[in-house]
Design a protein around this motif. Sequence first.
Motif, PDB file in Angstrom:
ATOM      1  N   SER A 196       0.833  -1.207   0.000  1.00  0.00           N
ATOM      2  CA  SER A 196       0.000   0.000   0.000  1.00  0.00           C
ATOM      3  C   SER A 196       0.866   1.255   0.000  1.00  0.00           C
ATOM      4  CB  SER A 196      -0.931   0.004   1.215  1.00  0.00           C
ATOM      5  OG  SER A 196      -0.175  -0.069   2.425  1.00  0.00           O
TER       6      SER A 196
ATOM      7  N   ASP B  30     -12.044  -4.499  -1.057  1.00  0.00           N
ATOM      8  CA  ASP B  30     -11.771  -3.133  -0.596  1.00  0.00           C
ATOM      9  C   ASP B  30     -10.295  -2.899  -0.302  1.00  0.00           C
ATOM     10  OD1 ASP B  30     -14.400  -1.970  -0.679  1.00  0.00           O
ATOM     11  OD2 ASP B  30     -14.934  -3.266   1.010  1.00  0.00           O
ATOM     12  N   HIS B  31      -9.655  -3.833   0.422  1.00  0.00           N
ATOM     13  CA  HIS B  31      -8.259  -3.588   0.783  1.00  0.00           C
ATOM     14  C   HIS B  31      -7.344  -3.602  -0.439  1.00  0.00           C
ATOM     15  CE1 HIS B  31      -8.106  -8.021   0.602  1.00  0.00           C
ATOM     16  NE2 HIS B  31      -6.803  -7.896   0.511  1.00  0.00           N
TER      17      HIS B  31
ATOM     18  N   THR C  92      -7.979  -0.286  -2.292  1.00  0.00           N
ATOM     19  CA  THR C  92      -7.429   0.815  -1.499  1.00  0.00           C
ATOM     20  C   THR C  92      -5.911   0.877  -1.648  1.00  0.00           C
ATOM     21  OG1 THR C  92      -9.212   0.673   0.124  1.00  0.00           O
ATOM     22  CG2 THR C  92      -7.176   1.754   0.827  1.00  0.00           C
ATOM     23  N   GLY C  93      -5.269  -0.274  -1.579  1.00  0.00           N
ATOM     24  CA  GLY C  93      -3.806  -0.294  -1.642  1.00  0.00           C
ATOM     25  C   GLY C  93      -3.253  -0.131  -3.044  1.00  0.00           C
TER      26      GLY C  93
END
Length: 575
Positions: A162, A191-192, A195-196
């Motif tokens: 990230s 989502d993760h 996001t990253g």
Amino acid sequence: MTDFTVDDEGFRFDGKPVRLLSGALHYFRVHEEQWGHRLAMLAAMGLNCVETYVPWNLHEPREGELRDVGALGRFLDAVERAGLWAIVRPGPYICAEWENGGLPVWVTGRFGRRVRTRDAEFRAVVERWFRELLPQVVERQVVRGGPVILVQAENEYGSFGSDAVYLEWLAGLLRECGVTVPLFTSDGPEDHMLTGGSVPGLLATANFGSGAREGFAVLRRHQPKGPLMCMELWCGWFDHWGAEPVLRDAEEAAGALREILECGASVNIYMAHGGSNFAGWAGANRGGPLQDGEFQPTVTSYDYDAPVDEYGRATEKFHLFRKVLQEYAEGPLPALPPEPRGLAGPVRAELTLRLRFPSPDRSPRATPALWAASLVLLVLVALRWSPLMALDRSVADALHRHAVTDPGLVRVNRVLTDWVWDPWTMRALIAVAVIALWWRGAHRLALWVAATSLLASGLQQGLKAAVDRERPQWPDPVDSAQFAAFPSGHAMTAVVSCGLLLWLLRLYGAGPGLWGAALAVAVVSAVGVAVTRVYLGVHWLTDVVGGALLGAAVVALSAAGYARYAAPREGSHRW
């Protein structure tokens, strides 16, 4: 001027809305002569675009050693001739079930966990590589009349880290290098991961094999506007050694494709045509949630259960996909190109060993380390262990001329004479080296070492024998008589060695320059031996000068042959 843009509504080509119907085809997994046929198959299936990764480690296996970077440009030219657009994913990390994810081992070995981060040293080597590679892409962007419409920044980065600073730097580097077409990222629909792996201002896309509506719903949480695109629709899967083949039902895969298109989204079918993992470039996985479980190497075939199989033939999946894509085409789809011709029936191949002297071993086992070891051996043989010989001559001279009877000196002289200087010791060393190379699978290199060892020692013996007819080594009758019997045998060895020298020159495709250099070395060696032994009377210097010159000749020929073997030829497709 032709233009391709991304806005809040979707993709636009010269201002007109377009849907990307793309398929993955990796130029490095398909022979260059087959690119045209495979691209025609994609067009016939109903696609208007092709996507490819770029493996850094294939083009720069060792730092600074670039190999056929122009292959990407030639592939993009073939894409343009096929009437398709192109999506380029240069990494630097690509995954793709490719060895080390496309990262060179000299990069991962040096930087370890610092790869794919903001680390300054890692970024420096990436920048140098991109500045070598990206001109192939920049010159073929759609704004310059080429086929390239999209370029990816990194690859599924949200599954790895990230580091937003690194991602934004990489996007900036692409711009600095001249990429003006839209940039994008691709990640799993979680989502993760999004996001990253996403970068503000860049198009985000998702990768999945099914569940398009759910996947796009997650993507919309992170990118409320802009075109929807599945950058990897996994229509099949790759296989591991020792595991059952992974196949996906053709009807199910066609249904997943239809669902994406019903969402109004664009798609990239991964893979449209898989090809093959040539040589040792297949990647591997680790089992377990922490990737510390069973080692799972990928097989040579990268068929991927794709609609166009590894041989370039249309499958049931191809025809079902074509039926779906036809509904979204602006007109009739192109006809299929002729099917590749296969073997008429079963073929039996017997593996045999031909006892001949071929080119230096191109087996992956014939590594640079083995080459270096063989060259060291050849230098030792060519020099005839001159430093030890010099010591031997000094001890023998003291014993002979001064009647020294010290037991220690006598013992040293005997060891040097019976073991170090003894021809059978030389032969044993060569035999051990040849057997070791053969056992390691470097058969051609083993034969080459044996041949060039004989060349080095035989030529030197022949030259020394010729001059020693004029000036015997020892003044006493016994030694002179013994030495007088040597020239005939050495002369025969020299003749055989000269034949091997001619074979080496012919093998390496020597031009006039290399022939002239070899002749010059031979002449200088002969003169050096004659001057030092006949006129100066310095026996040990003869071995050093003559051996060094002959050793240099062998090493030079070896290096020339290895360079000719290793250097990529322009226009070749070595993988």
